[in-house]
Design a protein around this motif. Structure first.
Motif, short mmCIF file in Angstrom:
data_model
loop_
_atom_site.label_atom_id
_atom_site.label_comp_id
_atom_site.label_asym_id
_atom_site.label_seq_id
_atom_site.Cartn_x
_atom_site.Cartn_y
_atom_site.Cartn_z
N MET A 91 0.83 -1.21 0.00
CA MET A 91 0.00 0.00 0.00
C MET A 91 0.87 1.25 0.00
O MET A 91 0.57 2.23 -0.69
CB MET A 91 -0.93 -0.01 1.23
N ALA A 92 1.97 1.22 0.80
CA ALA A 92 2.84 2.40 0.84
C ALA A 92 3.46 2.68 -0.52
O ALA A 92 3.50 3.83 -0.98
CB ALA A 92 3.93 2.18 1.90
N SER A 93 3.95 1.61 -1.17
CA SER A 93 4.55 1.81 -2.50
C SER A 93 3.50 2.25 -3.50
O SER A 93 3.79 3.07 -4.39
CB SER A 93 5.21 0.51 -2.96
N LEU A 94 2.29 1.75 -3.38
CA LEU A 94 1.22 2.15 -4.29
C LEU A 94 0.87 3.63 -4.11
O LEU A 94 0.69 4.37 -5.10
CB LEU A 94 -0.02 1.27 -4.05
N PHE A 95 0.80 4.07 -2.84
CA PHE A 95 0.56 5.50 -2.58
C PHE A 95 1.69 6.36 -3.14
O PHE A 95 1.44 7.43 -3.72
CB PHE A 95 0.42 5.74 -1.08
N ASP A 96 2.93 5.90 -2.98
CA ASP A 96 4.06 6.67 -3.51
C ASP A 96 3.97 6.82 -5.03
O ASP A 96 4.19 7.91 -5.59
CB ASP A 96 5.39 5.98 -3.14
N LEU A 97 3.65 5.72 -5.70
CA LEU A 97 3.54 5.78 -7.16
C LEU A 97 2.40 6.69 -7.60
O LEU A 97 2.54 7.49 -8.54
CB LEU A 97 3.34 4.37 -7.71
N VAL A 98 1.25 6.57 -6.94
CA VAL A 98 0.10 7.41 -7.30
C VAL A 98 0.42 8.88 -7.06
O VAL A 98 0.14 9.76 -7.92
CB VAL A 98 -1.13 6.99 -6.50
N ASP A 99 1.05 9.17 -5.90
CA ASP A 99 1.39 10.57 -5.61
C ASP A 99 2.40 11.10 -6.62
O ASP A 99 2.30 12.26 -7.09
CB ASP A 99 1.96 10.67 -4.19
N HIS A 100 3.39 10.24 -6.98
CA HIS A 100 4.41 10.69 -7.92
C HIS A 100 3.81 11.01 -9.29
O HIS A 100 4.06 12.10 -9.85
CB HIS A 100 5.48 9.60 -8.08
N TYR A 101 3.01 10.09 -9.83
CA TYR A 101 2.46 10.33 -11.16
C TYR A 101 1.36 11.38 -11.16
O TYR A 101 1.14 12.06 -12.16
CB TYR A 101 1.97 9.02 -11.76
N THR A 102 0.67 11.52 -10.05
CA THR A 102 -0.30 12.62 -9.95
C THR A 102 0.42 13.96 -10.02
O THR A 102 -0.01 14.90 -10.72
CB THR A 102 -1.10 12.51 -8.64
N LEU A 141 9.64 1.44 -9.77
CA LEU A 141 8.41 0.66 -10.02
C LEU A 141 8.76 -0.79 -10.36
O LEU A 141 8.12 -1.73 -9.87
CB LEU A 141 7.63 1.29 -11.18
N ILE A 142 9.81 -0.95 -11.19
CA ILE A 142 10.23 -2.31 -11.53
C ILE A 142 10.70 -3.06 -10.29
O ILE A 142 10.39 -4.23 -10.08
CB ILE A 142 11.35 -2.27 -12.59
N ILE A 183 7.00 -7.63 -5.26
CA ILE A 183 5.66 -8.24 -5.20
C ILE A 183 5.70 -9.65 -5.79
O ILE A 183 5.11 -10.60 -5.23
CB ILE A 183 4.65 -7.36 -5.95
N VAL A 184 6.40 -9.82 -6.94
CA VAL A 184 6.47 -11.13 -7.57
C VAL A 184 7.18 -12.13 -6.66
O VAL A 184 6.74 -13.28 -6.48
CB VAL A 184 7.19 -11.03 -8.93
N VAL A 185 8.31 -11.69 -6.06
CA VAL A 185 9.03 -12.57 -5.14
C VAL A 185 8.15 -12.95 -3.95
O VAL A 185 8.12 -14.11 -3.51
CB VAL A 185 10.34 -11.90 -4.68
#
Length: 344
Positions: free
Chosen positions: A1-12, A98-99, A105-107
């Protein structure tokens, strides 16, 4: 969730806010997007993840290995994020981060899947072991029961040989005392005048003793009991062994049915209509509804676990035998079982 928020905030910020002069008017996009992401993830968690978590909690109450993997990957995520923020490369290398997050996540997913498969395999192996141990226990129990039956058969044979010796020597009292000891009862010392007087009319020794034992058992259990024999009976048509089995089954069923009733009642009657026609009637009270047609079916029993002998056994005994005819009916919370014994 933290990484998802970071990505959303960054691209926003990168798509909508970067280079804008009036940040105050557009700054609400970041918390709104975070709120939308939170709602979406919450819905997915309720619909998809929550049942899986419950399944994991039931099947894997202590998933230590899974939590170790999660902790390691979480520390890796924090370490990458801290370095990116410290060196100021979070925006420049957002795609690389992101990668890295996707790899994490995959691991994590791979480790979770392997953990689940390993745990399921362990459970299957344990189930096989438990099943095998249960089979061994059942076999041991059966062997023990078989040995007990063999011992009881041996003891019974020895007892019968002793009784036979007393009978040959015309020592009836000794034979009766030995039987009473073997059956673990004290019928020798009991004197139930009403039953004894009525049974004096049955001159067939085997049936006389059988009915007496059953009648004494009914009286000992405190069950109200009526007894009627209208004439002396020194001979009955048909097989004495079959007649004894029918009487034993019906009286045992009556005792079992009334033992725990609030207002029990048992009636026994052996009536002589003529030298060739006799009527055996055994009736007992019932508290629950009984479908008599079902009760007469093969191998049917109302006892717990279908244990004991049912009325169907009586129908099998009298089937294709002209000396016997059996019927049963239920009326006013009483089941009445009637067996006519007649000559050809």
């Amino acid at each position: 969730m933290a990484s998802l928020f970071d990505l959303v905030d960054h691209y926003t910020y990168a798509f909508f806010l970067q280079g804008k002069t009036d940040i105050a008017l557009l700054g609400w996009l970041i918390p709104i997007n975070d709120l939308i992401i939170t709602i979406v993830v919450a819905i997915l968690a309720i619909k998809v993840v929550r049942p899986k978590l419950r399944w994991i909690r039931i099947n894997f109450p202590r998933p230590i290995g899974l939590w170790q993997i999660t902790a390691i990957l979480f520390m890796l995520y924090v370490w990458l994020t801290a370095i990116a923020e410290k060196d100021g490369v979070a925006n420049k290398y957002a795609s690389l981060l992101l990668i890295m997050y996707l790899i994490i996540i995959v691991v994590c997913a791979t480790g979770f899947i392997n953990f689940v498969k390993s745990s399921q395999q362990t459970q299957r192996q344990q189930q096989i072991i438990d099943k095998y141990q249960a089979q061994i226990a059942n076999v041991n129990q059966l062997n023990q029961q078989y040995n007990e039956i063999r011992r009881e058969r041996h003891d019974t044979r020895n007892m019968l040989l002793s009784v036979q010796g007393y009978i040959r020597d015309h020592k009836d009292k000794e034979a009766e005392k030995l039987l009473a000891t073997f059956l673990q009862n004290d019928t020798v010392e009991k004197h139930y005048g009403e039953i004894d007087n009525a049974l004096d009319k049955i001159k067939i020794s085997g049936l006389h003793n059988l009915v007496k034992e059953k009648a004494y058992k009914i009286v000992e259990k405190g069950i109200p009991f009526s007894f009627e024999i209208n004439a002396e009976i020194d001979e009955l048509p048909g097989s004495e062994i079959k007649t004894a089995r029918i009487i034993g089954i019906l009286m045992d069923n009556a005792i079992e049915a009334t033992f725990k009733q609030a207002k029990p009642y048992i009636q026994f009657a052996l009536l002589k209509h003529s030298a060739e026609v006799y009527e055996l009637v055994i009736a007992n009270s019932i508290e629950q509804k009984l479908n008599i047609n079902t009760a007469l079916k093969f191998e049917h029993s109302t006892k717990e676990g279908h244990q004991g002998i049912g009325l169907s056994n009586v129908t099998q005994l009298v089937e294709n035998d002209d000396h016997y005819s059996f019927s049963a009916e239920v009326k006013d919370k009483v089941i009445m079982m009637t067996c006519f014994i007649q000559g050809k």
